[in-house]
Design a protein around this motif. Sequence first.
Motif, PDB file in Angstrom:
ATOM      1  N   ARG A 162       6.376   4.410 -17.069  1.00  0.00           N
ATOM      2  CA  ARG A 162       5.420   3.924 -15.998  1.00  0.00           C
ATOM      3  C   ARG A 162       4.286   5.000 -15.750  1.00  0.00           C
ATOM      4  O   ARG A 162       4.719   6.288 -15.794  1.00  0.00           O
ATOM      5  CB  ARG A 162       6.145   3.649 -14.788  1.00  0.00           C
ATOM      6  N   ALA A 163       3.264   4.729 -15.350  1.00  0.00           N
ATOM      7  CA  ALA A 163       1.893   5.142 -14.953  1.00  0.00           C
ATOM      8  C   ALA A 163       1.654   4.881 -13.753  1.00  0.00           C
ATOM      9  O   ALA A 163       2.549   3.986 -12.985  1.00  0.00           O
ATOM     10  CB  ALA A 163       1.038   5.022 -15.959  1.00  0.00           C
ATOM     11  N   ILE A 164       0.632   5.517 -13.097  1.00  0.00           N
ATOM     12  CA  ILE A 164       0.261   5.157 -11.735  1.00  0.00           C
ATOM     13  C   ILE A 164      -0.138   3.537 -11.655  1.00  0.00           C
ATOM     14  O   ILE A 164       0.413   2.926 -10.544  1.00  0.00           O
ATOM     15  CB  ILE A 164      -0.788   6.022 -11.029  1.00  0.00           C
TER      16      ILE A 164
ATOM     17  N   GLN B 277       4.428  17.156  -0.664  1.00  0.00           N
ATOM     18  CA  GLN B 277       4.220  15.905   0.375  1.00  0.00           C
ATOM     19  C   GLN B 277       4.825  14.635   0.227  1.00  0.00           C
ATOM     20  O   GLN B 277       5.124  13.884   1.209  1.00  0.00           O
ATOM     21  CB  GLN B 277       2.852  15.693   0.160  1.00  0.00           C
ATOM     22  N   LEU B 278       5.480  14.138  -0.798  1.00  0.00           N
ATOM     23  CA  LEU B 278       6.461  13.079  -0.916  1.00  0.00           C
ATOM     24  C   LEU B 278       7.703  13.404  -0.273  1.00  0.00           C
ATOM     25  O   LEU B 278       8.140  12.470   0.432  1.00  0.00           O
ATOM     26  CB  LEU B 278       6.641  13.049  -2.408  1.00  0.00           C
ATOM     27  N   LEU B 279       8.447  14.418  -0.328  1.00  0.00           N
ATOM     28  CA  LEU B 279       9.575  14.756   0.420  1.00  0.00           C
ATOM     29  C   LEU B 279       9.069  14.689   2.175  1.00  0.00           C
ATOM     30  O   LEU B 279       9.990  14.514   2.756  1.00  0.00           O
ATOM     31  CB  LEU B 279      10.144  16.103   0.037  1.00  0.00           C
ATOM     32  N   ARG B 280       7.753  15.231   2.391  1.00  0.00           N
ATOM     33  CA  ARG B 280       7.385  15.050   3.648  1.00  0.00           C
ATOM     34  C   ARG B 280       7.665  13.740   4.216  1.00  0.00           C
ATOM     35  O   ARG B 280       8.092  13.585   5.424  1.00  0.00           O
ATOM     36  CB  ARG B 280       6.151  15.675   4.021  1.00  0.00           C
ATOM     37  N   LEU B 281       7.048  12.638   3.594  1.00  0.00           N
ATOM     38  CA  LEU B 281       7.223  11.359   3.856  1.00  0.00           C
ATOM     39  C   LEU B 281       8.576  11.093   4.108  1.00  0.00           C
ATOM     40  O   LEU B 281       8.963  10.305   5.406  1.00  0.00           O
ATOM     41  CB  LEU B 281       6.944  10.309   2.579  1.00  0.00           C
TER      42      LEU B 281
ATOM     43  N   GLN C 297       0.801  -1.287   0.033  1.00  0.00           N
ATOM     44  CA  GLN C 297      -0.101  -0.182  -0.010  1.00  0.00           C
ATOM     45  C   GLN C 297       0.943   1.307  -0.073  1.00  0.00           C
ATOM     46  O   GLN C 297       0.640   2.175  -0.486  1.00  0.00           O
ATOM     47  CB  GLN C 297      -0.862   0.136   1.312  1.00  0.00           C
ATOM     48  N   LEU C 298       1.908   1.133   0.705  1.00  0.00           N
ATOM     49  CA  LEU C 298       2.913   2.272   0.868  1.00  0.00           C
ATOM     50  C   LEU C 298       3.477   2.650  -0.370  1.00  0.00           C
ATOM     51  O   LEU C 298       3.688   3.850  -0.928  1.00  0.00           O
ATOM     52  CB  LEU C 298       3.925   2.149   1.915  1.00  0.00           C
ATOM     53  N   ALA C 299       3.817   1.537  -1.205  1.00  0.00           N
ATOM     54  CA  ALA C 299       4.453   1.600  -2.527  1.00  0.00           C
ATOM     55  C   ALA C 299       3.578   2.469  -3.461  1.00  0.00           C
ATOM     56  O   ALA C 299       3.964   3.236  -4.388  1.00  0.00           O
ATOM     57  CB  ALA C 299       4.974   0.461  -3.045  1.00  0.00           C
ATOM     58  N   HIS C 300       2.252   2.019  -3.403  1.00  0.00           N
ATOM     59  CA  HIS C 300       1.287   2.733  -4.409  1.00  0.00           C
ATOM     60  C   HIS C 300       1.058   3.952  -3.967  1.00  0.00           C
ATOM     61  O   HIS C 300       1.203   4.925  -5.016  1.00  0.00           O
ATOM     62  CB  HIS C 300       0.087   1.894  -4.245  1.00  0.00           C
ATOM     63  N   LEU C 301       1.126   4.646  -2.812  1.00  0.00           N
ATOM     64  CA  LEU C 301       0.902   5.897  -2.342  1.00  0.00           C
ATOM     65  C   LEU C 301       1.949   6.805  -2.826  1.00  0.00           C
ATOM     66  O   LEU C 301       2.023   7.653  -3.156  1.00  0.00           O
ATOM     67  CB  LEU C 301       0.625   5.906  -0.674  1.00  0.00           C
TER      68      LEU C 301
ATOM     69  N   ARG D  52       4.092   6.214  -5.180  1.00  0.00           N
ATOM     70  CA  ARG D  52       3.983   6.226  -6.564  1.00  0.00           C
ATOM     71  C   ARG D  52       3.025   7.172  -7.030  1.00  0.00           C
ATOM     72  O   ARG D  52       3.385   8.083  -7.946  1.00  0.00           O
ATOM     73  CB  ARG D  52       3.541   4.884  -7.208  1.00  0.00           C
ATOM     74  N   VAL D  53       1.902   7.332  -6.502  1.00  0.00           N
ATOM     75  CA  VAL D  53       0.870   7.976  -6.934  1.00  0.00           C
ATOM     76  C   VAL D  53       1.470   9.656  -6.647  1.00  0.00           C
ATOM     77  O   VAL D  53       1.269  10.687  -7.375  1.00  0.00           O
ATOM     78  CB  VAL D  53      -0.425   8.134  -5.937  1.00  0.00           C
ATOM     79  N   LEU D  54       2.109  10.023  -5.544  1.00  0.00           N
ATOM     80  CA  LEU D  54       2.738  11.149  -5.264  1.00  0.00           C
ATOM     81  C   LEU D  54       3.839  11.334  -6.161  1.00  0.00           C
ATOM     82  O   LEU D  54       3.996  12.844  -6.498  1.00  0.00           O
ATOM     83  CB  LEU D  54       3.256  11.295  -3.842  1.00  0.00           C
ATOM     84  N   ALA D  55       4.614  10.680  -6.423  1.00  0.00           N
ATOM     85  CA  ALA D  55       5.915  10.762  -7.336  1.00  0.00           C
ATOM     86  C   ALA D  55       5.481  11.042  -8.702  1.00  0.00           C
ATOM     87  O   ALA D  55       6.246  12.089  -9.395  1.00  0.00           O
ATOM     88  CB  ALA D  55       6.816   9.525  -7.245  1.00  0.00           C
TER      89      ALA D  55
END
Length: 369
Positions: A173-175, A71-75, A52-56, A58-61
């Motif tokens: 790659r796409a989402i 928000q990605l960098l905040r992670l 699940q984390l990998a998908h989230l 990927r969405v942000l990237a």
Amino acid sequence: MNDSDDDFSRFAWHTAEQRAAQGDSRQVADLAVELTHRIEAAAEQTRDHEHQLAHLVRVLAITPGHDSLTQLLRLFTRSQGPGVGLAPRFVASLLAEHREAADLVGPLSERDPKGRLDELRICLLHELILRGVDVDAFPKTIDWTRVKYGDHPLVWLPRRRSPLETRVVFPSRAINSSAHPGGSVLPKEGRLDPPTPRTQERSALVDTATLDLHQMIVSAPEAGGWGHSEAWVFRADEEVEPDRVPALLPTLPMGCVEGLGATSRFEIARRPADEIWSLLFATASIGIGHDGAHGAFGRLWAWKSLAALSDAPADASAEEVEHHVQQTTWFHFESDAEWFCNEIFADYGIAALSPDRRRIAVLAATATD
């Protein structure tokens, strides 16, 4: 068992030895079984969370815009360590694929005293270099190689794209989807197939590859998760002319040609160094059956395999290796020997004749075990 975690831990540490000494080993074993079930359940839950984390991530990237990047960098900056669980190599590859360098450099160069962006930064630097970005035009990237956690293997790589690195292939790659380019097939150009029937007399040359050298030569397919790879190094007492190599290779004591009949397929072509680099880069970065090492580390392991194949000194700089590689004569071969699986894009052999023409190094890789 309905014991709470506290009760379970209290028994395991303070009561187990006493119960076993009193002859009540069954309860100890029952609790051990319960613990294995808890471990298995926790591991399964962890795998689900990681997916699940990998998908989230990927969405942000991939999602365009400044906010998604922020928000990605905040992670990363709020994680417990430098990119823990966030796959910095993969994220760097996605960012370089989907965003402009000018949009990345500023946010990635923000103050990061705990070094939690270090791995992402240095991987992204080399992803951008591979895509032709002049990183020297972005002075802030100088700091991206000053990692907090000590020496980093990617620091060895040059801050420019070498002429050897112009045939770069990347996944698309796409989402929710990915497309990975195929491997490299033996070209029609430069073919030097030896005439058949070939001699069945075996060469007297002996494999001299040390364990360290073997591991360095196969580093690209190992990084890419290929099923099996092997390496051999032979030294001759006299110079070997390049036109002798195609007929010599099938006679060498190598597993990848063992059992090859006098008329069985053995096809070989002479190839320029940049095409060999491209083959090794695709091997390491894209991989077989998984995502591979991605661009930055794929770049590193392609160079390391090239260096070992070309007999560059162990302590050579990237620039010195590049010069050595350009002086080496390169061959790409395929065969119907049983060692290979003989599926398209799933087998290859590389042979390198050193600049002094007294050393032949071979790398063979197959997608199967």
